[in-house]
Write an enzyme that holds these catalytic residues in place. Sequence first.
Site, short mmCIF file in Angstrom:
data_model
loop_
_atom_site.label_atom_id
_atom_site.label_comp_id
_atom_site.label_asym_id
_atom_site.label_seq_id
_atom_site.Cartn_x
_atom_site.Cartn_y
_atom_site.Cartn_z
N ALA A 1 38.35 51.03 45.78
CA ALA A 1 39.27 49.95 45.38
C ALA A 1 39.98 50.30 44.07
O ALA A 1 39.38 50.92 43.19
CB ALA A 1 38.50 48.65 45.21
N GLY B 1 42.42 51.21 46.18
CA GLY B 1 42.86 51.91 47.37
C GLY B 1 43.99 52.90 47.15
O GLY B 1 44.56 53.41 48.10
N CYS C 1 38.74 58.39 34.92
CA CYS C 1 39.88 58.20 34.00
C CYS C 1 39.31 57.95 32.61
O CYS C 1 39.60 56.97 31.96
CB CYS C 1 40.79 57.06 34.46
SG CYS C 1 39.97 55.48 34.60
C1 LIG Z 1 37.89 53.80 39.19
S1 LIG Z 1 37.75 52.56 40.37
C2 LIG Z 1 38.27 53.40 41.80
C3 LIG Z 1 39.76 53.57 41.90
C4 LIG Z 1 40.19 54.06 43.27
N1 LIG Z 1 39.55 55.31 43.61
C5 LIG Z 1 41.69 54.21 43.38
O1 LIG Z 1 42.22 55.31 43.22
O2 LIG Z 1 42.37 53.20 43.65
C6 LIG Z 1 36.02 52.44 40.61
C7 LIG Z 1 35.62 51.49 41.71
O3 LIG Z 1 34.21 51.70 41.93
C8 LIG Z 1 33.69 50.51 42.43
N2 LIG Z 1 32.20 50.59 42.36
C9 LIG Z 1 31.39 50.35 41.30
N3 LIG Z 1 30.09 50.56 41.63
C10 LIG Z 1 30.09 50.94 42.94
C11 LIG Z 1 29.07 51.29 43.86
N4 LIG Z 1 27.77 51.30 43.50
N5 LIG Z 1 29.42 51.59 45.11
C12 LIG Z 1 30.72 51.58 45.50
N6 LIG Z 1 31.73 51.25 44.67
C13 LIG Z 1 31.43 50.95 43.41
C14 LIG Z 1 34.32 49.45 41.57
O4 LIG Z 1 34.28 48.19 42.22
C15 LIG Z 1 35.74 50.02 41.40
O5 LIG Z 1 36.61 49.42 42.32
#
Ligand SMILES: C[S@@+](CC[C@H](N)C(=O)[O-])C[C@H]1O[C@@H](n2cnc3c(N)ncnc32)[C@H](O)[C@@H]1O
Length: 501
Positions: free
Chosen positions: A281, A283, A428
């Site tokens: 997310a 996405g 990031c």
């Molecule tokens: C840096 S963001 C990802 C951004 C995404 N890759 C993008 O490019 O749009 C990190 C995400 O990791 C999710 N997250 C945190 N802990 C997690 C877990 N244990 N399993 C899966 N997702 C997790 C958070 O909800 C957050 O949306």
Amino acid sequence: MKDLNHVLNEMKIMNFKKIGDDEYTNECLMEFKDIEVLNHLIKYYGKEHMERIQKSMTQTFLYTTIRVNTMNTNKDKLLIDLSNHFKTNEKSIENQEIFTNFKSFNDILNNIENNNNDNDNNDEIKNQISKDTIFIKTIGPLIPKPIYPQIIVDLICGEAVLRGSNIFSIGVLGSNKYIKKGNMVSVFVTIDSRVSKGEIFEDCFKEKCAFIGNGISLLDRDDYHQTRVGVAIEMTERLYVCPPLNSVLEDKMFLQHLPSIYTVYQLEPKLGDKIIDMCAAPGGKTTLIASLIQQFEINNNQNNQKYQNNNEIKTEIFALDKNKGKVKKIIDLCKRLSLDKYVTCLAKDSSKLTKENQQDPLDKIRFQSNSFDKVLLDGPCSGLGSRPRLIESSSLVDLTNSSEFQKKLIDQAVSLLKPGGILVYSTCSINPEENELNVSYLLNNYPEMKLIPQIPHISQPGLPNCGLTEQQCKLVSRFDPSDSNIGTIGFFIAKFTKIKN
Ligand SMILES: C[S@@+](CC[C@H](N)C(=O)[O-])C[C@H]1O[C@@H](n2cnc3c(N)ncnc32)[C@H](O)[C@@H]1O
């Protein structure tokens, strides 16, 4: 009207200081709420380098980067749509010219390669990024002259203004007593959050705040705090000029920083791959993966027609996020970009995928060890690379929690990866404990994993003395915000493969 010169000469904490008659310079450094965090970073970067980073963090990134949604348009058509958008919506002719001065990936590479002298000859990724990405160069820092009357906005609003936004009523905190609709005002952002909503103050120079430009008030002062929606100040003189593009042509394009785009290309998604984006997310990266697969599919179908062979190649993309609400957002984004048929979005904790809690028999099959061709781990991080940012509020404990949790996700990522597959790890953040030191953790604990090159290499090598050899440092990508050739957010990428037995 007061004479400003006496206060400008005395200023210590503003983001500009007087350097001559009517001349000012931008001198703002990002501040740390927890001084221990700054000391922690100085330990790895040194004081001078850290100061350069602190300065660049308060500045807007060098390029607004637009990913073309190839499902609904192509680059040439989008360039025309964008030009029309700016001609219709941007009043200033000067800004119309700035915003339609589109740059290509080659322009950016020329800027970098002159300095990096990088001679790798792989054009495939360069061509793809060039074909599907538009860059608009930010102009600035400019140095408008502060005036009276003045308003103070909150941090979120101030950082949005530095990215090209106008000022919405909800972001206005305090202001001088008499402001009428149509008045020119100076805009300051609070640094220490001492100013409260509706406060009347005499002089911004007595507050701890930074100057971010001038604009026209579209409301009388009293109305700033009566309404919570709508634009209160239209910015006319900015520190940084870059296009406001939120909610613009949303089905045709996606705003995404260059390092994020680059991360997905390093994953090398191909037709027939089983791919997992473990923390997906909102996405952004998932939809780029899907869009590349869609393009391969179109090419493949055209070739199949030529050879009258209609074999469909099955590609699977799983987009996971722990947060159910955020998963809904990934689903919405995939639909908006017409990419939903390619992606299976699931609310799951990716730190437990192959271990516990596989109550669903389907998950047991889906998330088997050694079963994914491509694994993307762009996990939760401290966000210490986001810019423009005036204050960093993470604590040392936040940083430690972040890097420790990333290790759990790394354990799962390695387990999911097929021998011969590709794992891309990214953050990031500029914190070496989430970056180089986590790469070192992975290599030390999983001898079957090895770092592989990222081509073209467009950023800085890893930091020395953070657990990686000189050779290993050259294999990772460290987007350093103080690298003015590329001027991106702070970002880190490592690319691995699992050695076949
Ligand atoms: C840096 S963001 C990802 C951004 C995404 N890759 C993008 O490019 O749009 C990190 C995400 O990791 C999710 N997250 C945190 N802990 C997690 C877990 N244990 N399993 C899966 N997702 C997790 C958070 O909800 C957050 O949306």
